[in-house]
Each structure stands twice: as structure tokens, then as C-alpha cells.
Design an enzyme around this catalytic site. Structure first.
Site, PDB file in Angstrom:
ATOM      1  CG  PHE B 129       5.430 -21.813  -0.414  1.00  0.00           C
ATOM      2  CD1 PHE B 129       5.883 -23.061  -0.828  1.00  0.00           C
ATOM      3  CD2 PHE B 129       5.309 -21.568   0.941  1.00  0.00           C
ATOM      4  CE1 PHE B 129       6.220 -24.036   0.097  1.00  0.00           C
ATOM      5  CE2 PHE B 129       5.643 -22.547   1.872  1.00  0.00           C
ATOM      6  CZ  PHE B 129       6.099 -23.782   1.451  1.00  0.00           C
ATOM      7  CG  ASP B 199       7.568 -15.106  -0.543  1.00  0.00           C
ATOM      8  OD1 ASP B 199       8.809 -15.152  -0.376  1.00  0.00           O
ATOM      9  OD2 ASP B 199       6.800 -15.964  -0.072  1.00  0.00           O
ATOM     10  CE1 TYR B 224      13.265 -23.074   4.414  1.00  0.00           C
ATOM     11  CE2 TYR B 224      12.905 -21.620   6.285  1.00  0.00           C
ATOM     12  CZ  TYR B 224      12.411 -22.428   5.294  1.00  0.00           C
ATOM     13  OH  TYR B 224      11.052 -22.606   5.163  1.00  0.00           O
ATOM     14  CE  LYS B 225      12.259 -21.520   0.474  1.00  0.00           C
ATOM     15  NZ  LYS B 225      12.061 -22.976   0.547  1.00  0.00           N
ATOM     16  NE  ARG B 391      11.455 -27.613  -5.534  1.00  0.00           N
ATOM     17  CZ  ARG B 391      11.326 -26.836  -4.463  1.00  0.00           C
ATOM     18  NH1 ARG B 391      10.653 -25.699  -4.549  1.00  0.00           N
ATOM     19  NH2 ARG B 391      11.827 -27.187  -3.306  1.00  0.00           N
TER      20      ARG B 391
END
Lengths: 432, 432
Positions: B129, B199, B224-225, B391
Site C-alpha cells: 500500500f 502492516d 476502519y476495514k 477487487r
């Protein structure tokens, strides 16, 4: 001496009196701690509900576009800009005050290094809010610089010399309420070839600030004090346009990228102040911040920051008058500047011996009576210069003249009745 | 081939089916984007209302004590710790993933410098990311190190050599869903004398993680995922206890101080992981995060992360089976690892020529049908290795087997009817 009746008249004639209706204030409380945590605006709950139920709950990921989440840091930044003498697009909301200090001090040190590599000093005040000093300590260590702390405002001129890289001050001191003359100090530091960072934590929404007018270099500020953004609300950061694009700031997160949604492996900073954004902002807290900022902007139609400042001075002058006339004989002494020009929107008192160590308990006794101020311990090694203080913030948006009268009346009662001697007021378990 | 009826049976027999009742899902939507923004838990609105109205609005500043605000980063940290193989007191909630990466990579580089001053490399994946890479770029530049990006997992072993200071990987790749073997990779990096940062943005709440079992050095992750903490929810950070107290991390804000409310001018880091806190946390967002984490912990009574993982694999296997059997002839190709052990909780598809460039429009057409996935552009210079992808995230807490079936049915219709050709699906204005 000003009477309660005089205060009622002052409140009736106050052109800003309607602004108080913007808030849900707890009944039976005189809240003189808005310099620590501002009160709840009436609009906030509905707005946060909307963000939670509709924008997050129903619209989910598309709210980054449809609800404008991606533009919020800049939109709220532009609103705060109107309060601090910045132009649209110059100021952004992001992260915490501490983190924004890290960004701007890093940038300032890099500019200082390029422009004057022999400058090895960061100067601040020992009485500055500690996080400013901790961040400066970290960066001084990383860059092989020295952090020099002055013990009083009168030591600042001597520190403005050819060794100085960056002067970092909080415009209104968190303890004493002392207010620097931003324009004069900035000019003096510039004359010495240094850069100046201003922390506006106790300024934004409390006193008029003119960052461009003062030709400041960088500024940061807090969202949860006079801006009423809610506990831990995101902070803000401003860079003079001549500096904003000169470097990356080191906290180079993806939302400060020129094109974050292209997901490229190489960092390219966004134009201008947007590069001072780092990661994804805490949206619920960000939405609440906007409601808080709007409560200050509501004053624009009735005189704006100048009118708020005028009322703030009147409130603090009244508090000083009443506290001194009614409590001096009870051991109370003014610990903030008497000159209104040198004072922010707060007043601190200290207690003479033998009461000096009772300060904490006096604040607890006041809180029990519904008067919320706070206690800040002095420096045990030098209590004469830095005594224990009782700290009272006067937010002109929601504090009235009768509130000031009543607060002093409660203080008189606490001291006359020695209420502070009660055991429950002497248990030091509190964190704030 | 699995039928819709089969899926209904699988849903009825799913031991985790009740967990879906914890959420307010939008009607008519199949939300396959929980790997970007998790859905709204039913408990969140009431909890945030309580924080706003009572804790902030009524109790104001005293909520730092009475409502336990000061303990929230550690309390929620201890809850997340249970999901990632950390012990109580080892993990803290703070700031954003980007900022926490800055903290841990700074600490890791300092340890590496003391233990092996000749090590000059930070290694990561080009497909990591971007914020991870941007933060690494910043720190590499500051410390005079080099950031080496590998183009594929097979290049990692060669990078584990005597030059390597820190290996920094996202356990589950945000694009492809590729999942590293944390324990094996960590051991190999340690054998080469390097430190490893993980991560967990696409791991926490999605796949079982055992940080201590893998002997990892540092970890960060996103709130928040899969943790359903709400847009921009605060992130988390973990340091192996052997590292946690070794240094300051550079973002030395006041709430990471050993005694923040003594307001001393010198920074003294708090014991253990608490020094990784910086400034005042965004309380409203923090409170919402706890509600999200609780939705994952609710699985503990019915198998916990192992059960969630089992369902996640079943969902992604089903999606692959249906997408390949029904859409291969329409130009759809699997772009995630086929081996379930090498796959997180998401599946990506790419489109063969001549459809390859239609990926964005296909996602828009699916969204118009209520199937929310997202599009991630490939690398124009090497589309064969890094194609455009569709995705889809499968969150076992609230996605069922019939949802998977219906999602593929919609994809079939979009492709068969060439719905992606509609002009409105080809206007690229979106940011996500």
C-alpha cells in the site's frame, strides 16, 4: 464595585448574547474550562448522526465522493482560516497539534539548514505547553540541534541572535494566559534571520489572529478548545505560502500525495498545504469539528472575532475586578497579566501562603459547586516564578457577565467556609 | 456447480450467521468492500450519542477520568490484541496507520543502526500500500538509507542479506489479497539479522494473526476495514516487548509521556507501548472503533478468528468457483492466489482483452446493481504483472453464501448485457 444587577444589565445589552443558544450547556454549571475542552454545540449530535447513519451506514465507501469526505480537511481548514488571518487554501485540518508541530518544525528546520547552516538553536519557553517542548526535543536530537528554553518573556530578545534557527512559541500561554505580540515578535525574529512557528491552541476562536499580517512562517492549533470541536478533535496546520511547497514534510502519508487514488509507489506531495495531510482523517471527529467551528463563525454577522475579543476582555476584566476586590483579603492573587493586551481569554489566580498548597482542593470545591475551572501545579523548585494556579477560561460565545459574578461568589464562599479542607477535595486522583 | 439453493443451505447451517445481526446493512446492497471501509455496527450510534450527549455535553472535562477517556487507547488496544496474538498491554490505539508506521519504522531503524550500523537497506514490495512506501521513503531519506522495492514475492529471499536493516511488509496485499506466511518470512529475516514490521491493515479481524507466535518485531494496523471502526477510525500499533522500551519513538507527544498531567518540560516516555501514543486521541472516532472491534470479538464464543477464517475461505473459494465457471468465457480471470493459505479475505479479478480497460466501468455497473466492490488501476508500464483489477472483499461477519452467489449473478449480467458500455459508468470522477 460591579453588582450582580450590573452584570444582568451587561448580559441583556450584550450584542453576542444569542450565540449562547448554539450550545447545550449542562444545567447548574458555570463552565470556565473551555480553554481545555469546549462545550457541545447543539448542531453536533444531528450532524454526527447523519454521518454515522446515512453517510457511513447507508452510502458507505461512496461517501468519500458523494458526501465530500475527501474535501473536509480543506473545507474546514478554509473556515478556520477566516479566524486566524489565513487565506483560502492555506490551512488544513489534520491529526493532532503535536503531530502538526512535528511537521512544521521539521519543515522549518530544513529551511533554516539550507538558508543558514550555522544556526543550531531552537528557542521556546519553559512554560510552553509540554507537547511543544517534547516534539522540539525529539527533532533537536534528530538534527543535532540544541533546544534552549527561556524562563521569561524578557529573555526572548537576547535569544534572537545569529545562532537561532527557529523560534517556537504558543501565542497565548496555556498556564498564565500571557499573550505574545505576534507581529512584533515575528518581526524581531525575522530581523535576526530566524523562522517563527506559532501554536494557536489558546488563540483560535479566542483572540483575533492575523497570520499573514504578522508575516508568520508556520502555525498549528487545536480543534477542541475555543473551536468547540469535541474531545480530541483534529487539529490544524498553516504554512506561509512561500514555505508550503518548499519541501516534503516528513510524515508523508498517502492523503498528502498529489494523486492519492492513483496509488503510485513514489511519493509526490500535493500542491500547497495539502501535503501536510498524512493518513485518513477520523471522520466522525472531523464532522463534529466543523459544527464547532461554525459556532465561532456565527459571530461574523455581529462583529466577528473583534466583537468576541471585546467581550472576552470585558469578562476577564470583570473577573479580575471582582476576584481582587472580594478575595484579595482571602489570600487570592492575580497570576495572569493585568494588561488586557497581554492576556488571552483566561485568568489565573494563585493563593498566598498559607493557602498556596490548597489550590487543587479549592478547584475541587468549586467544581462541587458547579464552577468548572482547573488546577495546574507549579514548579516545586521555583514556586515564586511558577506558582500553583487556579485557571479559568472565559469563552465569550457562551459565558455571560452574571456567570462571572456567580463564579466569584462561589470562590468567596469556598474560601470563607474553608470548604477546600474537606477530605474528598484533597484526594488527588484526577488526571486533568 | 454450487447452486443458489446450496448457498441458502450453507447460510442456514453457518454457525456464524447470527453475527450479521450486529450490523445495519443497507437494504438491497451486497457490500464486498469491507476491506476498504467496514460496515456500521448497530451499537455504534447509541455509543457515540452517549459520548456526545453525556460524556462530552454534560460531564465535559471530567470525563477524562469519570468516563475513562484516558484509558480508551489501552482498553481498545487490549481488545485488538486478542485478535492478533498480542498480550494485554502490548498494543495501543493511536493516530493513523501512516503515523504508526512512521513510529515503528523509526524505532526499528534506530535499533538496526545500533545493532548493525552497516545495514543500509529497507526492503518492501512495490505493490505494498503506497502510504507504507511513502513513509519508508521519507525515513530512508532522513537516515541516509536506501529503500529497495521488490516486484514479486519470489524476490524477497534474495533481499534478506547482510545489508538489510528492516523488512516492511503488509501481511495481506491490499491489491491482490496475497497473504505472506508471517512466521516463515519473519524467521528468514531474523536469520539474516534484520527486523520485520508487519502492516496488518487487511489482516486484523480478517485472518488469524499471531504476532508473538511469529516473533514479529513491530506491527501496525487499520481500524476502519475489517474492524468496522468507521471512516478514518484510529489505527493501532504493537511493538515486541523486547523493543517497546528501548527508545523513544520520534513523535513524542504529551500523551505518550510517563506522567502527562504533571506537565513537565522534559519528555520521559511512558512505560511500554504507551509511549507510542502521541497527542490527544479523537474521542468520537475512538468510541466508534471500540464498537467495531466488539463486533469481531463477538465471534469468540463461537470459534473466534479460526471460525471466521474458515468461513472467509469458504466464501472466497465459492466466489472463485462461481466466477471462473460462469464468467471465464466472458473474459474474467482470477487475479488473487488460488491457494487459500496464500490468500486473505478478498478476491480480485482481472478482465482479458479486449475488456481489460473496461474494469472501472464494470465496477460502476456492479455498483449500480447494488454490488459494491472497487477498482484498482494497474501499472500502465507493466499491465501483465500488475493488471487493472476488480477487487471484492468478503467479510465473514456479515457476508453470506447467497450474497456471493448473487454477486456473481450480477457480474454475469453486467458482462452479458454489456452494461459497462453505458456512458455514465465510464465517467472517471470518483476518488475511491
Amino acid at each position: 464595585m460591579t453588582t450582580k444587577q450590573d452584570c444582568d444589565v451587561l448580559d441583556q445589552e450584550d450584542p453576542l448574547r444569542e450565540l449562547k443558544l448554539q450550545f447545550d450547556l449542562p444545567v447548574g454549571t458555570i463552565y470556565l474550562d473551555g480553554n481545555s475542552l469546549g462545550v457541545l454545540p447543539r448542531a453536533t449530535l444531528g450532524r454526527v448522526q447523519e454521518v454515522i447513519q446515512k453517510e457511513w451506514g447507508q452510502d458507505l465507501i461512496k461517501s468519500w465522493n458523494s458526501a465530500g469526505w475527501i474535501d473536509l480537511p480543506g473545507r474546514i481548514g478554509d473556515k478556520i482560516a477566516r479566524l486566524v488571518g489565513a487565506r483560502p487554501g492555506e490551512l488544513i485540518v489534520a491529526d493532532s497539534t503535536s503531530l502538526n508541530l512535528y511537521k512544521v518544525l521539521s519543515a522549518a528546520l530544513r529551511i533554516a539548514k539550507e538558508d543558514g547552516p550555522t544556526r543550531k538553536l531552537i528557542v521556546s519557553e519553559r512554560s510552553n505547553f509540554p507537547t511543544d517542548l517534547y516534539i522540539a526535543q525529539s527533532l533537536a536530537e534528530q538534527h543535532g540541534l540544541r533546544l534552549h528554553l527561556v524562563d521569561g518573556v524578557d529573555e526572548i530578545p537576547a535569544a534572537l541572535n545569529s545562532e537561532l534557527a527557529v523560534l517556537m512559541l504558543t501565542e497565548v500561554n496555556y498556564r498564565t494566559g500571557y499573550r505574545h505580540d505576534m507581529k512584533t515578535v515575528t518581526a524581531a525574529a525575522h530581523a535576526a534571520g530566524a523562522l517563527v512557528i506559532w501554536d494557536l491552541a489558546h488563540s483560535a476562536g479566542a483572540v483575533p489572529v492575523d497570520l499573514n499580517g504578522a508575516d508568520a512562517d508556520f502555525a498549528v492549533g487545536c480543534g477542541y478548545k475555543y473551536l468547540n470541536g469535541g474531545p480530541g478533535a483534529p487539529a490544524f496546520v498553516w504554512a506561509h505560502p512561500k514555505h508550503a511547497e518548499r519541501f516534503w514534510q516528513p510524515l508523508s502519508g498517502w492523503l498528502g500525495h498529489a494523486a492519492p487514488f492513483q496509488f503510485t509507489p513514489d511519493y509526490q506531495p500535493a500542491a500547497g498545504i495539502k501535503r501536510y495531510i498524512c493518513g485518513t482523517p477520523a471522520l466522525l471527529s472531523l464532522a463534529a469539528l466543523e459544527c464547532g467551528v461554525d459556532t465561532v463563525l456565527a459571530a461574523e454577522a455581529i462583529g466577528g472575532m473583534a466583537a468576541l475579543r471585546k467581550k472576552s476582555i470585558a469578562l476577564t476584566e470583570l473577573f479580575i475586578e471582582l476576584a481582587e476586590s472580594r478575595c484579595a483579603s482571602l489570600g487570592v492573587r492575580l497570576a495572569s497579566p493585568r494588561d488586557e493586551l497581554q492576556r488571552g481569554s483566561q485568568v489565573c489566580l494563585s493563593l498566598d501562603e498559607p493557602l498556596h498548597e490548597a489550590g487543587y482542593a479549592v478547584i475541587q470545591a468549586l467544581i462541587a459547586r458547579g464552577v468548572i475551572g482547573d488546577f495546574r501545579a507549579g514548579d516545586p523548585a521555583r514556586l515564586k516564578d511558577m506558582p500553583h494556579i487556579l485557571r479559568f477560561g472565559f469563552t465569550p460565545l457562551y459565558i455571560g457577565f452574571a456567570d462571572v459574578y456567580d463564579a466569584v461568589e462561589h470562590l468567596v464562599q469556598v474560601l470563607k467556609n474553608k470548604e477546600w479542607q474537606r477530605p474528598e477535595f484533597n484526594e488527588k486522583g484526577a488526571v486533568t
